[in-house]
Design a protein around this motif. Structure first.
Motif, PDB file in Angstrom:
ATOM      1  N   MET A   1      13.585   3.411  -8.645  1.00  0.00           N
ATOM      2  CA  MET A   1      12.731   3.824  -8.165  1.00  0.00           C
ATOM      3  C   MET A   1      12.595   3.616  -6.529  1.00  0.00           C
ATOM      4  SD  MET A   1       8.419   2.740  -8.419  1.00  0.00           S
ATOM      5  CE  MET A   1       8.403   3.708 -10.236  1.00  0.00           C
ATOM      6  N   ARG A   2      12.251   4.830  -5.800  1.00  0.00           N
ATOM      7  CA  ARG A   2      12.036   4.821  -4.227  1.00  0.00           C
ATOM      8  C   ARG A   2      10.909   3.896  -4.085  1.00  0.00           C
ATOM      9  NH1 ARG A   2      16.590   5.836  -1.684  1.00  0.00           N
ATOM     10  NH2 ARG A   2      15.672   6.905   0.073  1.00  0.00           N
ATOM     11  N   CYS A   3      11.038   3.143  -2.718  1.00  0.00           N
ATOM     12  CA  CYS A   3       9.936   1.978  -2.538  1.00  0.00           C
ATOM     13  C   CYS A   3       9.846   2.045  -0.737  1.00  0.00           C
ATOM     14  CB  CYS A   3      10.260   0.671  -2.709  1.00  0.00           C
ATOM     15  SG  CYS A   3      10.822   0.582  -4.563  1.00  0.00           S
ATOM     16  N   ILE A   4       8.517   1.782  -0.498  1.00  0.00           N
ATOM     17  CA  ILE A   4       8.353   1.416   0.769  1.00  0.00           C
ATOM     18  C   ILE A   4       7.557   0.262   1.053  1.00  0.00           C
ATOM     19  CG2 ILE A   4       6.271   2.921   1.132  1.00  0.00           C
ATOM     20  CD1 ILE A   4       7.497   3.780   3.863  1.00  0.00           C
ATOM     21  N   THR A   5       7.831  -0.639   2.213  1.00  0.00           N
ATOM     22  CA  THR A   5       7.102  -1.915   2.495  1.00  0.00           C
ATOM     23  C   THR A   5       6.106  -1.467   3.366  1.00  0.00           C
ATOM     24  OG1 THR A   5       9.000  -3.259   1.530  1.00  0.00           O
ATOM     25  CG2 THR A   5       7.476  -4.032   3.073  1.00  0.00           C
ATOM     26  N   ILE A   6       4.940  -1.891   3.154  1.00  0.00           N
ATOM     27  CA  ILE A   6       3.801  -1.500   4.162  1.00  0.00           C
ATOM     28  C   ILE A   6       2.966  -2.910   4.556  1.00  0.00           C
ATOM     29  CG2 ILE A   6       1.526  -0.234   4.542  1.00  0.00           C
ATOM     30  CD1 ILE A   6       2.976   1.809   2.613  1.00  0.00           C
ATOM     31  N   ARG A   7       2.634  -3.130   5.538  1.00  0.00           N
ATOM     32  CA  ARG A   7       1.927  -4.499   5.972  1.00  0.00           C
ATOM     33  C   ARG A   7       0.586  -4.347   5.304  1.00  0.00           C
ATOM     34  NH1 ARG A   7       1.875  -5.044  12.218  1.00  0.00           N
ATOM     35  NH2 ARG A   7       0.337  -6.926  11.573  1.00  0.00           N
ATOM     36  N   GLN A   8       0.019  -5.400   5.209  1.00  0.00           N
ATOM     37  CA  GLN A   8      -1.590  -5.771   4.646  1.00  0.00           C
ATOM     38  C   GLN A   8      -2.458  -5.796   5.625  1.00  0.00           C
ATOM     39  OE1 GLN A   8      -2.367  -4.970   1.698  1.00  0.00           O
ATOM     40  NE2 GLN A   8      -1.787  -6.590   0.159  1.00  0.00           N
ATOM     41  N   PRO A   9      -3.401  -5.008   5.422  1.00  0.00           N
ATOM     42  CA  PRO A   9      -4.282  -4.525   4.143  1.00  0.00           C
ATOM     43  C   PRO A   9      -3.974  -3.305   4.136  1.00  0.00           C
ATOM     44  CG  PRO A   9      -5.640  -4.472   6.114  1.00  0.00           C
ATOM     45  CD  PRO A   9      -4.504  -4.889   6.638  1.00  0.00           C
ATOM     46  N   TRP A  10      -2.933  -2.629   4.801  1.00  0.00           N
ATOM     47  CA  TRP A  10      -2.811  -1.151   4.458  1.00  0.00           C
ATOM     48  C   TRP A  10      -2.309  -0.638   3.243  1.00  0.00           C
ATOM     49  CZ3 TRP A  10      -5.661  -0.014   8.284  1.00  0.00           C
ATOM     50  CH2 TRP A  10      -5.548  -0.638   9.447  1.00  0.00           C
ATOM     51  N   ALA A  11      -1.383  -1.661   2.694  1.00  0.00           N
ATOM     52  CA  ALA A  11      -0.812  -1.428   1.151  1.00  0.00           C
ATOM     53  C   ALA A  11      -1.995  -1.460   0.086  1.00  0.00           C
ATOM     54  CB  ALA A  11       0.174  -2.609   1.342  1.00  0.00           C
ATOM     55  N   THR A  12      -2.900  -2.492   0.483  1.00  0.00           N
ATOM     56  CA  THR A  12      -4.016  -2.560  -0.504  1.00  0.00           C
ATOM     57  C   THR A  12      -4.879  -1.389  -0.393  1.00  0.00           C
ATOM     58  OG1 THR A  12      -3.856  -5.156  -0.952  1.00  0.00           O
ATOM     59  CG2 THR A  12      -6.112  -3.782  -1.097  1.00  0.00           C
ATOM     60  N   LEU A  13      -5.121  -1.018   0.836  1.00  0.00           N
ATOM     61  CA  LEU A  13      -6.012   0.301   1.159  1.00  0.00           C
ATOM     62  C   LEU A  13      -5.476   1.603   0.221  1.00  0.00           C
ATOM     63  CD1 LEU A  13      -7.080  -0.187   4.782  1.00  0.00           C
ATOM     64  CD2 LEU A  13      -8.575  -0.569   2.593  1.00  0.00           C
ATOM     65  N   ILE A  14      -4.015   1.653   0.202  1.00  0.00           N
ATOM     66  CA  ILE A  14      -3.373   2.706  -0.398  1.00  0.00           C
ATOM     67  C   ILE A  14      -3.564   2.521  -1.938  1.00  0.00           C
ATOM     68  CG2 ILE A  14      -1.147   3.714  -1.264  1.00  0.00           C
ATOM     69  CD1 ILE A  14      -0.247   3.202   1.525  1.00  0.00           C
ATOM     70  N   ALA A  15      -3.382   1.403  -2.445  1.00  0.00           N
ATOM     71  CA  ALA A  15      -3.506   0.842  -3.637  1.00  0.00           C
ATOM     72  C   ALA A  15      -5.083   1.422  -4.468  1.00  0.00           C
ATOM     73  CB  ALA A  15      -3.326  -0.541  -4.301  1.00  0.00           C
ATOM     74  N   ILE A  16      -6.025   0.850  -3.648  1.00  0.00           N
ATOM     75  CA  ILE A  16      -7.408   1.056  -4.122  1.00  0.00           C
ATOM     76  C   ILE A  16      -8.027   2.780  -3.598  1.00  0.00           C
ATOM     77  CG2 ILE A  16      -8.130  -1.236  -4.129  1.00  0.00           C
ATOM     78  CD1 ILE A  16      -9.342  -0.728  -1.389  1.00  0.00           C
ATOM     79  N   GLN A  17      -6.751   3.630  -3.052  1.00  0.00           N
ATOM     80  CA  GLN A  17      -7.207   4.885  -2.881  1.00  0.00           C
ATOM     81  C   GLN A  17      -8.159   5.257  -1.798  1.00  0.00           C
ATOM     82  OE1 GLN A  17      -7.660   7.335  -6.372  1.00  0.00           O
ATOM     83  NE2 GLN A  17      -6.525   6.031  -7.779  1.00  0.00           N
TER      84      GLN A  17
END
Length: 146
Positions: A1-17
């Motif tokens: 699977m392709r992945c991208i690392t993103i700093r927090q809180p941005w990764a969580t903001l994506i996860a919660i849409q």
């Protein structure tokens, strides 16, 4: 699977849409499933600012509860568009001439010349999956539970 690392809180903001565009200084031709990996860095100062503080609180999240060094979501990368114009409050993306404003605008760096990666079908993982992140797009062969 392709992945991208993103700093927090941005990764969580994506996860919660709450964040649907990831801005980058580089373009990608890749389209398809993409795992969102929360990097080890956490921007504590930005987590205290509005509207991020209130958004996280609405989901029962605090600075200390944000996962780092782990996968947090899976989504679909459907477009990567250049930022054509930016007036400090709105941005116009190329190809579709989509206009980005408000909260979404505030959650990215939509400087002219950067690229907006459009994320759809965002699915938060049941539990964060620990992994070491990398720069750029990278591959991971493990399993993620949605």
């Amino acid at each position: 699977m392709r992945c991208i690392t993103i700093r927090q809180p941005w990764a969580t903001l994506i996860a919660i849409q709450e964040k649907r565009f990831e801005t980058r200084g580089w373009v990608t031709r890749y389209r398809g499933e993409l795992a969102i990996h929360a990097g080890k860095q956490l921007d504590k100062a930005i987590c205290q600012k509005e509207p991020i503080r209130s958004i996280l609180a609405a989901y029962g999240l605090t600075i200390d509860g944000l996962p780092t060094g782990a996968f947090v979501a899976v989504c679909r990368l459907v477009a990567c568009q250049p930022v054509l114009e930016n007036d400090g409050e709105t941005a116009i993306l190329g190809h579709s001439e989509r206009i980005i404003t408000g909260q979404e605008y505030g959650f990215g760096d939509f400087a002219t010349g950067r690229f907006a990666w459009e994320l759809t079908e965002i699915r938060k993982l049941q539990e964060p999956v620990p992994a070491i992140g990398k720069q750029g797009l990278w591959n991971w062969d493990g399993k993620l539970l949605l």
